[in-house]
Design a protein around this motif. Structure first.
Motif, PDB file in Angstrom:
ATOM      1  N   THR A 397       0.350  68.626 -26.822  1.00 14.89           N
ATOM      2  CA  THR A 397       0.831  69.166 -25.548  1.00 14.89           C
ATOM      3  C   THR A 397       2.142  69.911 -25.771  1.00 14.89           C
ATOM      4  N   ALA A 398       2.599  70.571 -24.712  1.00 15.74           N
ATOM      5  CA  ALA A 398       3.759  71.457 -24.826  1.00 15.74           C
ATOM      6  C   ALA A 398       4.967  70.766 -25.461  1.00 15.74           C
ATOM      7  N   ASP A 399       5.219  69.510 -25.086  1.00 12.12           N
ATOM      8  CA  ASP A 399       6.414  68.818 -25.605  1.00 12.12           C
ATOM      9  C   ASP A 399       6.429  68.798 -27.129  1.00 12.12           C
ATOM     10  N   SER A 400       5.311  68.392 -27.726  1.00 15.10           N
ATOM     11  CA  SER A 400       5.311  68.276 -29.190  1.00 15.10           C
ATOM     12  C   SER A 400       5.143  69.644 -29.853  1.00 15.10           C
ATOM     13  N   LEU A 401       4.484  70.579 -29.175  1.00 15.08           N
ATOM     14  CA  LEU A 401       4.335  71.915 -29.768  1.00 15.08           C
ATOM     15  C   LEU A 401       5.675  72.660 -29.766  1.00 15.08           C
ATOM     16  N   ALA A 402       6.503  72.375 -28.767  1.00  9.41           N
ATOM     17  CA  ALA A 402       7.815  73.036 -28.694  1.00  9.41           C
ATOM     18  C   ALA A 402       8.655  72.703 -29.927  1.00  9.41           C
ATOM     19  N   THR A 403       8.458  71.524 -30.487  1.00  7.74           N
ATOM     20  CA  THR A 403       9.238  71.169 -31.683  1.00  7.74           C
ATOM     21  C   THR A 403       8.586  71.740 -32.951  1.00  7.74           C
ATOM     22  N   ALA A 404       7.303  72.060 -32.857  1.00  8.91           N
ATOM     23  CA  ALA A 404       6.601  72.594 -34.040  1.00  8.91           C
ATOM     24  C   ALA A 404       6.819  74.097 -34.199  1.00  8.91           C
ATOM     25  N   TYR A 405       7.164  74.778 -33.096  1.00 13.40           N
ATOM     26  CA  TYR A 405       7.343  76.238 -33.131  1.00 13.40           C
ATOM     27  C   TYR A 405       8.775  76.606 -32.753  1.00 13.40           C
ATOM     28  N   PRO A 406       9.606  77.066 -33.697  1.00  9.22           N
ATOM     29  CA  PRO A 406      11.013  77.376 -33.405  1.00  9.22           C
ATOM     30  C   PRO A 406      11.195  78.398 -32.281  1.00  9.22           C
ATOM     31  N   LYS A 407      10.210  79.280 -32.058  1.00 13.29           N
ATOM     32  CA  LYS A 407      10.366  80.333 -31.042  1.00 13.29           C
ATOM     33  C   LYS A 407       9.553  80.040 -29.777  1.00 13.29           C
ATOM     34  N   PHE A 408       9.234  78.780 -29.570  1.00  9.86           N
ATOM     35  CA  PHE A 408       8.408  78.390 -28.422  1.00  9.86           C
ATOM     36  C   PHE A 408       9.058  78.825 -27.097  1.00  9.86           C
ATOM     37  N   THR A 409      10.365  78.559 -26.956  1.00 14.39           N
ATOM     38  CA  THR A 409      11.058  78.900 -25.706  1.00 14.39           C
ATOM     39  C   THR A 409      11.117  80.417 -25.513  1.00 14.39           C
ATOM     40  N   ASP A 410      11.313  81.156 -26.599  1.00 19.38           N
ATOM     41  CA  ASP A 410      11.326  82.630 -26.491  1.00 19.38           C
ATOM     42  C   ASP A 410       9.959  83.119 -26.007  1.00 19.38           C
ATOM     43  N   PHE A 411       8.895  82.496 -26.519  1.00 20.01           N
ATOM     44  CA  PHE A 411       7.544  82.871 -26.076  1.00 20.01           C
ATOM     45  C   PHE A 411       7.421  82.645 -24.569  1.00 20.01           C
ATOM     46  N   LEU A 412       7.884  81.473 -24.095  1.00 18.51           N
ATOM     47  CA  LEU A 412       7.762  81.170 -22.659  1.00 18.51           C
ATOM     48  C   LEU A 412       8.533  82.181 -21.816  1.00 18.51           C
ATOM     49  N   LYS A 413       9.678  82.645 -22.338  1.00 21.28           N
ATOM     50  CA  LYS A 413      10.465  83.640 -21.580  1.00 21.28           C
ATOM     51  C   LYS A 413       9.678  84.940 -21.411  1.00 21.28           C
ATOM     52  N   ARG A 415       6.458  85.265 -21.559  1.00 21.76           N
ATOM     53  CA  ARG A 415       5.315  84.965 -20.681  1.00 21.76           C
ATOM     54  C   ARG A 415       5.750  84.959 -19.214  1.00 21.76           C
ATOM     55  N   ASN A 416       6.887  84.318 -18.912  1.00 23.53           N
ATOM     56  CA  ASN A 416       7.346  84.248 -17.513  1.00 23.53           C
ATOM     57  C   ASN A 416       7.686  85.630 -16.972  1.00 23.53           C
ATOM     58  N   ARG A 417       8.165  86.501 -17.859  1.00 24.74           N
ATOM     59  CA  ARG A 417       8.507  87.862 -17.430  1.00 24.74           C
ATOM     60  C   ARG A 417       7.246  88.700 -17.173  1.00 24.74           C
ATOM     61  N   LEU A 418       6.280  88.593 -18.110  1.00 20.19           N
ATOM     62  CA  LEU A 418       5.088  89.448 -17.996  1.00 20.19           C
ATOM     63  C   LEU A 418       4.039  88.881 -17.037  1.00 20.19           C
ATOM     64  N   ASP A 419       4.049  87.568 -16.875  1.00 25.10           N
ATOM     65  CA  ASP A 419       3.062  86.964 -15.974  1.00 25.10           C
ATOM     66  C   ASP A 419       3.772  85.959 -15.062  1.00 25.10           C
ATOM     67  N   PRO A 420       4.637  86.470 -14.162  1.00 27.47           N
ATOM     68  CA  PRO A 420       5.498  85.583 -13.370  1.00 27.47           C
ATOM     69  C   PRO A 420       4.729  84.620 -12.469  1.00 27.47           C
ATOM     70  N   ASP A 421       3.509  84.992 -12.077  1.00 29.46           N
ATOM     71  CA  ASP A 421       2.740  84.108 -11.185  1.00 29.46           C
ATOM     72  C   ASP A 421       1.668  83.313 -11.930  1.00 29.46           C
ATOM     73  N   ASN A 422       1.756  83.280 -13.254  1.00 30.82           N
ATOM     74  CA  ASN A 422       0.747  82.566 -14.063  1.00 30.82           C
ATOM     75  C   ASN A 422      -0.688  82.984 -13.692  1.00 30.82           C
ATOM     76  N   ARG A 423      -0.862  84.283 -13.530  1.00 28.96           N
ATOM     77  CA  ARG A 423      -2.175  84.821 -13.173  1.00 28.96           C
ATOM     78  C   ARG A 423      -3.200  84.517 -14.275  1.00 28.96           C
ATOM     79  N   PHE A 424      -2.732  84.447 -15.533  1.00 30.23           N
ATOM     80  CA  PHE A 424      -3.668  84.283 -16.661  1.00 30.23           C
ATOM     81  C   PHE A 424      -3.878  82.821 -17.053  1.00 30.23           C
ATOM     82  N   THR A 425      -3.347  81.890 -16.271  1.00 34.11           N
ATOM     83  CA  THR A 425      -3.367  80.507 -16.758  1.00 34.11           C
ATOM     84  C   THR A 425      -4.743  79.859 -16.630  1.00 34.11           C
ATOM     85  N   ASN A 426      -4.909  78.764 -17.346  1.00 31.67           N
ATOM     86  CA  ASN A 426      -6.070  77.874 -17.209  1.00 31.67           C
ATOM     87  C   ASN A 426      -5.603  76.485 -17.677  1.00 31.67           C
ATOM     88  N   PRO A 427      -6.424  75.462 -17.550  1.00 33.42           N
ATOM     89  CA  PRO A 427      -5.946  74.112 -17.906  1.00 33.42           C
ATOM     90  C   PRO A 427      -5.488  74.005 -19.370  1.00 33.42           C
TER      91      PRO A 427
END
Ligand code: FAD
Length: 435
Positions: A397-413, A415-427
């Motif tokens: 899950t996100a918690d453990s993957l965030a520690t496995a990927y040094p740029k995880f938070t940059d990726f989320l930034k 994503r939040n900019r390009l898809d602010p309403d989570n239009r592309f999300t799924n479970p």
């Protein structure tokens, strides 16, 4: 643009969904229109490729985008060895197209049925100590964002988007066009040989560094492996006779193997014997062929799979633990374990971000129990700083993957900019990205 409601399942048959609407756009503007339409109706929208992921990454609960008809045109720049193609094209079509221009991708995985966008989005890889995953061949991407904007990114334009979208999990946009850096078409000499696992591990650098592409398969319940190396050679002077290719790849690897798996599933006590016979039945062979035809073979026996990218030095420890896990399982394992190697890259959610990797893939025949096997291996791989393949089964899950990927938070930034309403999300994205 066609819109229908249709049931979908992935190649392995372990993921299913029925989207409210399936859309097959033909132009980039139609993709953008489909994204805006989903927004207007308050639904999510997700692009699917060929459905070859084992995870629920391609599951579309709202609207589904199928890009098979998307035609953005093809541009080939032979001098710079660059090709620009629609992102929904399959690797098989791309390989034939490149061959027609005297070009090829530098590396490929085991099959060519995936779409280009689908393969890139999960970090699909082959083997080769000096080569990164397929996404490392991308020099530019055009995508449609969650607000319906068309954006081009490369090492010079929108660099953060480029770092995120090359392995983007379908979370930052719909890929519509991809530019790939190719190489001149090349011939490979494949050499396959049985060996002892201990001998291979004793001289791992010798195997991995000395060959352009090296991998091996370990047969559970035995100490045997089948080693495969592919090296570039000047001439295609030892092609497999047609009957031998059919016998090895179609009959033995698919038909006979399917029969052995069915037998092992019906009478599990036979599985160790079947594994030992399979290991002994594989003989040595050498042949040459066009690169993509040597890299890729048909896979008709259905299975489920988990694959972890590990720091290369952790491979012997991971294999030792895996042997212990297999021996203690309350059921038998019918599939060999595949080990491959890739070079470090700089793509934020690539399994190979910042480090050379050894990939260890475990499989189980469809219809056989697998979860205790996969979960036990996941614990070992996580402790060894492993990163799960995004397209292959895992429970991280996100918690453990965030520690496995040094740029995880940059990726989320991004994503939040390009898809602010989570239009592309799924479970699945909620599981791995946390929102
Ligand atoms: C038999 C078999 C062999 C395999 N061999 C290998 C191998 O050798 N190496 C390896 O690394 N993997 C391998 N895989 C895994 C496979 O390469 C990946 O799961 C890949 O992502 C599947 O591509 P696809 O086109 O089927 O995409 P799908 O599985 O349909 O989708 C994958 C992801 O891509 C997203 N996506 C699709 N199109 C777009 C788009 N246009 N824009 C944005 N996102 C998009 C989807 O939403 C989803 O998140 C194998 C799988 C199978 C079943």
């Amino acid at each position: 643009m066609v819109g229908t409601q249709a049931a979908w399942s992935n190649w392995a048959g372990n993921q299913r969904s029925t989207a409210a609407l399936t859309v097959r756009p033909r132009t980039v503007e139609e993709v953008a229109e489909a994204v805006r339409h989903a927004a207007d109706t308050g639904r999510t929208i997700r692009a699917v490729g060929s459905g070859h992921s084992f995870t629920a990454t391609a599951v579309a609960d709202g609207h589904r985008l199928d890009l098979a008809d998307l035609d953005t045109g093809v541009t080939v720049d032979p001098a710079r060895r660059l090709v620009t193609v629609p992102a929904g094209m399959t690797l098989h079509t791309l390989n034939d197209l490149l061959a027609g221009h005297g070009l090829a991708l530098p590396n490929l995985g085991d099959i060519d049925a995936q779409t280009i966008a689908g393969a890139l989005s999960t970090g699909t890889h082959g083997t080769g100590a000096k080569l990164g995953c397929l996404s490392t061949f991308v020099t530019a991407l055009t995508l449609v964002t969650g607000t319906g904007e068309v954006l081009r990114c490369s090492a010079d334009e929108h660099r953060d988007v480029f770092a995120a979208a090359r392995v983007g999990l379908g979370a930052v946009g719909v890929l519509v066009e991809v530019t790939l850096r190719c190489v001149d078409a090349f011939v490979l000499r494949a050499h396959e040989r049985p060996a002892a696992l201990a001998a291979v591990l004793d001289d791992l650098p010798g195997l991995v560094e000395k060959h352009d592409h090296a991998e091996f398969y370990w047969f559970p319940y035995t100490d045997r492996v089948q080693v495969k190396t592919n090296d570039r050679v000047p001439a295609d002077d030892r092609p497999l006779p047609r009957w031998r290719g059919w016998l090895d790849d179609e009959f033995l690897s698919n038909t006979v193997f399917a029969g052995a798996c069915r037998l092992g599933r019906a009478v599990p006590a036979l599985a160790p014997g079947i594994s030992a016979v399979s290991a002994r039945a594989l003989t040595e062979r050498t042949y040459t062929g066009r690169s993509d035809q040597v890299f890729c073979t048909p896979r008709r026996v259905r299975f489920v799979e988990m694959e972890y990218a590990l720091p290369r030095a952790a491979l012997p420890a991971a294999l030792a633990e895996l042997r212990r896990i297999v021996d203690r399982l309350p059921f038998k394992v019918l599939f060999p374990v595949e080990v491959r190697f890739t070079a470090a890259d700089d793509i934020w959610l690539s399994h190979g971000y910042g480090r050379d990797s050894a990939y260890l893939a475990i499989h189980q025949y469809v219809g056989m129990p697998y979860e205790p096997y996969f979960r036990a291996f996941e614990e070992v791989a996580t402790d060894l700083a492993g990163r799960p393949h995004w397209g292959k089964l895992h429970w991280r899950t996100a918690d453990s993957l965030a520690t496995a990927y040094p740029k995880f938070t940059d990726f989320l930034k991004v994503r939040n900019r390009l898809d602010p309403d989570n239009r592309f999300t799924n479970p699945y994205l909620t599981q791995v990205l946390g929102a």
